[in-house]
Design a protein around this motif. Structure first.
Motif, PDB file in Angstrom:
ATOM      1  N   SER A  88       0.819  -1.218   0.000  1.00 48.34           N
ATOM      2  CA  SER A  88       0.000   0.000   0.000  1.00 48.34           C
ATOM      3  C   SER A  88       0.848   1.263   0.000  1.00 48.34           C
ATOM      4  O   SER A  88       0.327   2.364  -0.182  1.00 48.34           O
ATOM      5  N   ARG A  89       2.143   1.103   0.195  1.00 52.47           N
ATOM      6  CA  ARG A  89       3.030   2.266   0.261  1.00 52.47           C
ATOM      7  C   ARG A  89       4.369   1.894  -0.380  1.00 52.47           C
ATOM      8  O   ARG A  89       5.341   1.631   0.293  1.00 52.47           O
ATOM      9  N   ILE A  90       4.376   1.841  -1.705  1.00 49.24           N
ATOM     10  CA  ILE A  90       5.579   1.448  -2.435  1.00 49.24           C
ATOM     11  C   ILE A  90       6.672   2.492  -2.207  1.00 49.24           C
ATOM     12  O   ILE A  90       6.455   3.693  -2.347  1.00 49.24           O
ATOM     13  N   LYS A  91       7.819   2.002  -1.867  1.00 48.75           N
ATOM     14  CA  LYS A  91       8.944   2.861  -1.494  1.00 48.75           C
ATOM     15  C   LYS A  91       9.721   3.315  -2.730  1.00 48.75           C
ATOM     16  O   LYS A  91       9.940   2.546  -3.664  1.00 48.75           O
ATOM     17  N   ASP A  92      10.144   4.575  -2.724  1.00 50.88           N
ATOM     18  CA  ASP A  92      11.016   5.092  -3.770  1.00 50.88           C
ATOM     19  C   ASP A  92      12.411   4.495  -3.574  1.00 50.88           C
ATOM     20  O   ASP A  92      13.038   4.705  -2.531  1.00 50.88           O
ATOM     21  N   VAL A  93      12.877   3.738  -4.555  1.00 44.72           N
ATOM     22  CA  VAL A  93      14.192   3.101  -4.438  1.00 44.72           C
ATOM     23  C   VAL A  93      15.147   3.642  -5.501  1.00 44.72           C
ATOM     24  O   VAL A  93      16.027   2.928  -5.988  1.00 44.72           O
ATOM     25  N   SER A  94      14.983   4.907  -5.821  1.00 50.44           N
ATOM     26  CA  SER A  94      15.867   5.538  -6.797  1.00 50.44           C
ATOM     27  C   SER A  94      17.299   5.516  -6.297  1.00 50.44           C
ATOM     28  O   SER A  94      17.549   5.660  -5.097  1.00 50.44           O
ATOM     29  N   PRO A  95      18.260   5.340  -7.212  1.00 54.17           N
ATOM     30  CA  PRO A  95      19.659   5.282  -6.790  1.00 54.17           C
ATOM     31  C   PRO A  95      20.195   6.631  -6.340  1.00 54.17           C
ATOM     32  O   PRO A  95      19.678   7.682  -6.721  1.00 54.17           O
ATOM     33  N   CYS A  96      21.226   6.573  -5.515  1.00 58.78           N
ATOM     34  CA  CYS A  96      21.991   7.756  -5.124  1.00 58.78           C
ATOM     35  C   CYS A  96      23.390   7.574  -5.701  1.00 58.78           C
ATOM     36  O   CYS A  96      24.046   6.551  -5.451  1.00 58.78           O
ATOM     37  N   VAL A  97      23.845   8.545  -6.458  1.00 53.25           N
ATOM     38  CA  VAL A  97      25.128   8.398  -7.156  1.00 53.25           C
ATOM     39  C   VAL A  97      26.305   8.287  -6.191  1.00 53.25           C
ATOM     40  O   VAL A  97      27.385   7.813  -6.565  1.00 53.25           O
ATOM     41  N   ASP A  98      26.105   8.709  -4.950  1.00 53.06           N
ATOM     42  CA  ASP A  98      27.202   8.662  -3.983  1.00 53.06           C
ATOM     43  C   ASP A  98      27.471   7.261  -3.458  1.00 53.06           C
ATOM     44  O   ASP A  98      28.549   6.999  -2.901  1.00 53.06           O
ATOM     45  N   ASN A  99      26.516   6.350  -3.606  1.00 53.31           N
ATOM     46  CA  ASN A  99      26.729   4.978  -3.166  1.00 53.31           C
ATOM     47  C   ASN A  99      27.656   4.249  -4.130  1.00 53.31           C
ATOM     48  O   ASN A  99      27.628   4.486  -5.343  1.00 53.31           O
ATOM     49  N   ASP A 100      28.442   3.338  -3.597  1.00 56.43           N
ATOM     50  CA  ASP A 100      29.341   2.560  -4.447  1.00 56.43           C
ATOM     51  C   ASP A 100      28.591   1.535  -5.275  1.00 56.43           C
ATOM     52  O   ASP A 100      28.942   1.273  -6.423  1.00 56.43           O
TER      53      ASP A 100
END
Length: 236
Positions: free
Chosen positions: A207-219
């Motif tokens: 009921s609450r799909i999470k935004d899992v967009s990438p962060c460029v700072d992660n390896d």
């Protein structure tokens, strides 16, 4: 392609990253037949987690284990949801559902594979007994369990991330923090750790799909923990 050959330790966030807290709590509520919206109850219980920890960090509360914070939040929710028929034993059992959370389908297999090449450990705000019980229940093959309780500090305190490196006698850059939460990883990076983001779009339920967009700072940005295995294998 980045070289992660220096990585010796993978430190894992637990709630939402390795285990599916939401569906575990929903199932527990439904089994208890409390005639409430189990999905919303689970979300409400979790939303009280950060504010409760912030009170400890701000000095409004003394050092308090996550078990005790969960109980404080639960007591408020029982009043809010007008649940008054549970015995003390039943309330304790319900509060300890956090000790019995089920792993995501990929978690155990991936951890067993990662354990062959790395030291794998928890780095969770959960207290030690909670994490030990969860590991036994879910068959999570940790080499070591690190908890905020070890450091008397909750993430994102630097004491937690740097504490793992110090106690395992390695440099911070030899640790990779693995989490499904960008804020956790940002704090780890500030301490010199490498970071891997795990996509868990259903952490809060369907009921609450999470935004899992990438962060460029992660390896690394992995679809799940088995994908993390693949990405690390391909980095050499």
């Amino acid at each position: 392609m980045r070289d992660f050959s220096q990585i010796k330790v993978l430190a894992f966030d637990i709630f939402g990253t390795v285990v599916d807290w939401h569906s575990s709590i929903v199932q527990e509520i439904e089994i208890m037949n409390l005639a409430i919206d189990a999905n919303q109850f689970a979300l409400d219980w979790r939303v009280g987690y950060r504010p409760a920890m912030d009170k400890v960090l701000a000095g409004e509360l003394p050092w308090t284990s996550i078990d005790d914070l969960h109980r404080m939040i639960l007591d408020s929710l029982l009043i809010q949801y007008k649940i008054d028929r549970l015995s003390e034993a039943q309330i304790i059992h319900l509060n300890h559902v956090w000790h019995r959370l089920v792993p995501w389908q990929d978690s155990v297999k991936a951890l067993e594979q990662l354990k062959e090449k790395y030291i794998i450990c928890t780095l969770s705000n959960g207290n030690i007994r909670l994490l030990v019980d969860m590991a036994r229940h879910a068959k999570l093959p940790w080499d070591y369990i690190f908890s905020a309780e070890n450091f008397r500090a909750y993430k994102p305190s630097p004491k937690t991330y740097l504490g793992v490196a110090e106690l395992l006698n390695i440099r911070p850059e030899q640790v990779m923090m693995v989490a499904a939460h960008h804020s956790d990883l940002e704090a780890a990076r500030e301490c010199g750790l490498h970071t891997a983001y795990i996509k868990r779009p259903l952490e809060f339920g369907s009921s609450r799909i999470k935004d899992v967009s990438p962060c460029v700072d992660n390896d690394l940005h992995a679809t799940d923990l088995l994908d993390l295995v693949r990405l690390l294998d391909n980095s050499f």
